[in-house]
Design a protein around this motif. Structure first.
Motif, PDB file in Angstrom:
ATOM      1  N   GLY A 438     -13.287   1.172 -11.288  1.00  7.01           N
ATOM      2  CA  GLY A 438     -12.520   2.518 -10.909  1.00  7.01           C
ATOM      3  C   GLY A 438     -11.340   2.028 -10.274  1.00  7.01           C
ATOM      4  N   SER A 439     -10.245   2.776 -10.181  1.00  5.99           N
ATOM      5  CA  SER A 439      -9.016   2.575  -9.824  1.00  5.99           C
ATOM      6  C   SER A 439      -8.331   3.756  -9.107  1.00  5.99           C
ATOM      7  CB  SER A 439      -8.030   2.292 -10.960  1.00  5.99           C
ATOM      8  OG  SER A 439      -7.938   3.263 -11.883  1.00  5.99           O
ATOM      9  N   GLU A 440      -7.394   3.334  -8.333  1.00  6.60           N
ATOM     10  CA  GLU A 440      -6.718   4.260  -7.432  1.00  6.60           C
ATOM     11  C   GLU A 440      -5.283   3.885  -7.043  1.00  6.60           C
ATOM     12  OE1 GLU A 440      -8.759   5.451  -3.967  1.00  6.60           O
ATOM     13  OE2 GLU A 440      -8.870   3.083  -3.051  1.00  6.60           O
ATOM     14  N   PRO A 441      -4.395   4.621  -6.370  1.00  6.68           N
ATOM     15  CA  PRO A 441      -3.136   4.226  -6.033  1.00  6.68           C
ATOM     16  C   PRO A 441      -3.452   3.358  -4.582  1.00  6.68           C
ATOM     17  CG  PRO A 441      -3.020   6.559  -6.413  1.00  6.68           C
ATOM     18  CD  PRO A 441      -4.191   5.963  -6.535  1.00  6.68           C
ATOM     19  N   TRP A 442      -2.589   2.000  -4.527  1.00  7.80           N
ATOM     20  CA  TRP A 442      -2.803   1.434  -3.542  1.00  7.80           C
ATOM     21  C   TRP A 442      -1.445   0.979  -3.011  1.00  7.80           C
ATOM     22  CZ3 TRP A 442      -2.121  -4.466  -4.022  1.00  7.80           C
ATOM     23  CH2 TRP A 442      -2.314  -5.403  -2.857  1.00  7.80           C
TER      24      TRP A 442
END
Length: 649
Positions: A438-442
């Protein structure tokens, strides 16, 4: 679920995250109206050879560049090439993006892109009434329908009347767009995922330049393939703008994020960067000894790119060799790391016990997956907690750290390295497939804000008469000296047989063994970890929901829903599972009911019951998928209702 309503009907979204926007007329570029939304959940689905993961990844990258908050859920078969057109062969990628803070990939897609009948049938149960379905009609042949058990085409029998169906001949349109490309029909057909990406990019106003640049770089050695994919992508965009099939397009404004520089990042990539940063902040070379295993292999692939940061990667012949090399590197003065999943942990357990005995820093990264045995290699689970705690012979305590989000994998890696280096112990870092893929803004951290992990090696004898005592401990941390081999005067013995306190000589003395066992346990028990923080804004909550690892997003989304409905629920989340935070017992005592959602059969709840004698109530699932916020909200509502009912008796 996405709130898709006009401003005249504006309501809070299901997580209480704000109103949806309004439809407004388009200007300039297109005469079609543009409807403003606060959030959207899209799922791309097709055969595992249809490029759904690439399609979803590109849409995600452009969404991140646009400035939306986002969360993703890739879902794909374990087989390299699962049977085409079958339900087990369906691969999907779900993306939830919004103009506000979100925490999960979403419960139910608002838009399903189905490339064939199998993709439609596999994903249809997840859709809510009113969802949009875009289907590739070219694939709905009698043979393809029969392969998944359709007696008649669902596009024609009325079974999809509850949804907004968009039949699009994606394959035909792609071939038409590429008729002058010079590609063979089979090669041209492969670009249909880019046509679908172009259509969805038009539909939701995603940037296009980055995708075109990516395609030209990816296929730089085959420019005809690159240009064909770009042409299909543009054709999909133009189709959306000119066809009468899509009457409106949608706009999801950028989210209001804290100031800083952001990038889209997956859990495995964040963890890799955390390991690189740990090497830089400690001043030590990083050595990864690893054997490829799903879903941990991405870390090996990524770290192999960073030789310029002093990172060395060793792809070993098996799991045992991988950790053996990593422990040897730790003995030699490096930050030793080994990456694996549950089956690999089972093979590494003896060497982890050796690291406990040697008292050397070692990071054991376990990206958990469905088990037992080979289990579900590409699906997520949280079932290795007890293995990390107790999966070794003898009394072999090991600290356990678990990140909560993909981006937090970066700081969790630094935290695990801090513990390993400060206390001279192996440390488990428990991620899982949901976080890894999964991914998200960092938000990129400032380098000078990262922890100082520098260590001091032993350089001088520390015993009587100029001798070296390798097990003479730091009174604060109980860590023993770290003496790099070859340092004059610091020669010492290592091995798995019990050591004598101080001297490190082999010892079978009963009293010494009892002392060493208790000392190693005390070292772990005394590790400094932050107190657990409790989110209880009203102060009136009687129910505490306690989680660990990747359940953070669904739990937090569920808590928001319950609070939006007027319920009082407290929330706490554990990063440190061994040792537990010092205040955890006091926190648990404050609440009448403690609910512990886990993607296992109750492993944390078992530990809490044993340690604190608290009636922790488990809520469990082991479906290979993360929790849905709606189901957890129902559980919390039921708990609140149960307490109210008890009061009225």
């Amino acid at each position: 679920m996405t709130s898709q309503v006009d401003q005249s009907e504006a309501v809070d979204g299901p997580d209480g995250d704000g109103p949806a926007g309004a439809a407004r007329p388009a200007s300039g570029r297109t005469a079609k109206p543009i409807r403003r939304l606060d959030r959207v959940i899209i799922r791309f689905a097709g055969d595992s050879g249809d490029g759904m993961q690439l399609t979803g990844d590109r849409f995600t990258s452009e969404t991140a560049a646009f400035g939306n908050d986002l969360s993703t859920l890739p879902n794909f078969p374990a087989e390299i090439r699962a049977p085409a057109g079958t339900l087990p062969g369906v691969s999907s990628f779900q993306l939830h993006f919004a103009d506000h803070d979100i925490l999960t990939p979403g419960d139910a897609p608002d838009v399903l892109v189905a490339m064939n009948p199998a993709a439609l049938k596999a994903n249809l149960p997840d859709l809510s009434a009113g969802a949009e379905i875009i289907v590739n009609t070219d694939e709905f042949t009698k043979r393809a329908l029969a392969k998944v058990g359709y007696a008649a085409s669902p596009l024609e029998d009325g079974s999809l009347e509850a949804f907004r169906l968009h039949p699009v001949p994606l394959t035909t349109l792609t071939l038409e767009a590429l008729k002058d490309s010079g590609l063979a029909r089979k090669d041209a057909e492969r670009a249909k995922n880019m046509f679908a990406l172009g259509l969805l990019s038009w539909m939701y106003h995603r940037p296009t330049h980055g995708t075109e640049l990516f395609l030209r770089q990816k296929f730089a050695k085959k420019p005809e393939i690159a240009e064909a994919n770009v042409a299909a992508f543009r054709a999909g965009w133009n189709f959306g703008e000119t066809t009468e099939e899509f009457a409106v397009s949608y706009e999801v404004p950028p989210a209001e994020l804290a100031p800083g520089t952001y990038r889209n990042i997956s859990g495995n990539l964040a963890l890799s960067y955390g390991l690189v940063a740990a090497g830089e902040r400690s001043g030590l070379p990083v050595f990864l000894g690893s054997y490829p295993i799903t879903p941990a292999s991405d870390i090996l692939h990524e770290l192999s790119k960073h030789k310029n940061f002093g990172v060395r990667t060793f792809q070993a012949e098996d799991e045992i060799a991988g950790i053996g090399a990593a422990l040897g590197a730790a003995f030699g003065g490096a930050l030793g790391v080994t990456t694996t999943s549950g089956p690999g942990v089972a093979l590494k357990s003896e060497t982890i016990g050796l690291a406990v005995s040697l008292e050397l820093p070692l990071l054991v990264v376990d990206i958990q997956r469905g088990g037992p045995s080979t289990g579900l290699p590409t699906k997520t689970e949280q079932a290795d907690l007890l293995q990390a705690m107790f999966g070794r012979n003898g009394e072999a305590p090991v600290p356990v750290v678990a990140p909560a989000t993909p981006a937090e994998c970066f700081t969790a890696a630094l935290d695990a390295a801090r513990i390993a280096l400060t206390y001279r112990t192996p440390v488990f870092l428990l991620s899982d497939g949901y976080l890894a893929n999964g991914s998200e803004p960092w938000k990129l951290p400032e380098v000078d804000e990262l922890p100082d992990l520098r260590v001091e090696f032993a350089t001088e004898p520390n015993g009587p008469g100029g001798s070296f005592r390798p097990y003479q401990r730091d009174p604060r941390t109980l860590a023993r000296p770290w003496a790099v081999p070859g340092t004059p005067g610091l020669e010492h013995r290592i091995g798995g047989i019990e050591k004598q306190d101080g001297t490190g000589n082999i010892s079978y003395d009963p009293a010494n063994h009892d002392f060493m066992v208790r000392t190693r346990q005390a070292k772990v028990d005394n590790i400094a970890v932050p107190d657990v923080e409790v989110d209880d804004p009203s102060g009136a909550a009687r129910v505490l929901v306690l989680g660990w690892g990747s359940t953070y997003g669904p739990i937090t989304a569920a808590v928001r829903r319950v609070r939006a409905d007027g319920g009082h629920v407290a929330q706490a989340h554990l990063r440190h599972l061994n040792p537990f935070p010092a205040n955890l017992g006091a926190v648990l005592e404050r609440y009448e009911r403690v609910i512990v959602p886990e993607m296992n059969l109750g492993q944390l709840a078992l530990l809490l019951r044993a340690r604190y004698l608290v009636d922790a109530q488990s809520y469990n699932q082991v479906r290979g998928l993360p929790f849905k916020a709606a189901q957890l909200a129902d559980v919390l509502h039921a708990a609140l209702g149960s307490l109210d009912a008890e009061e009225t008796r």
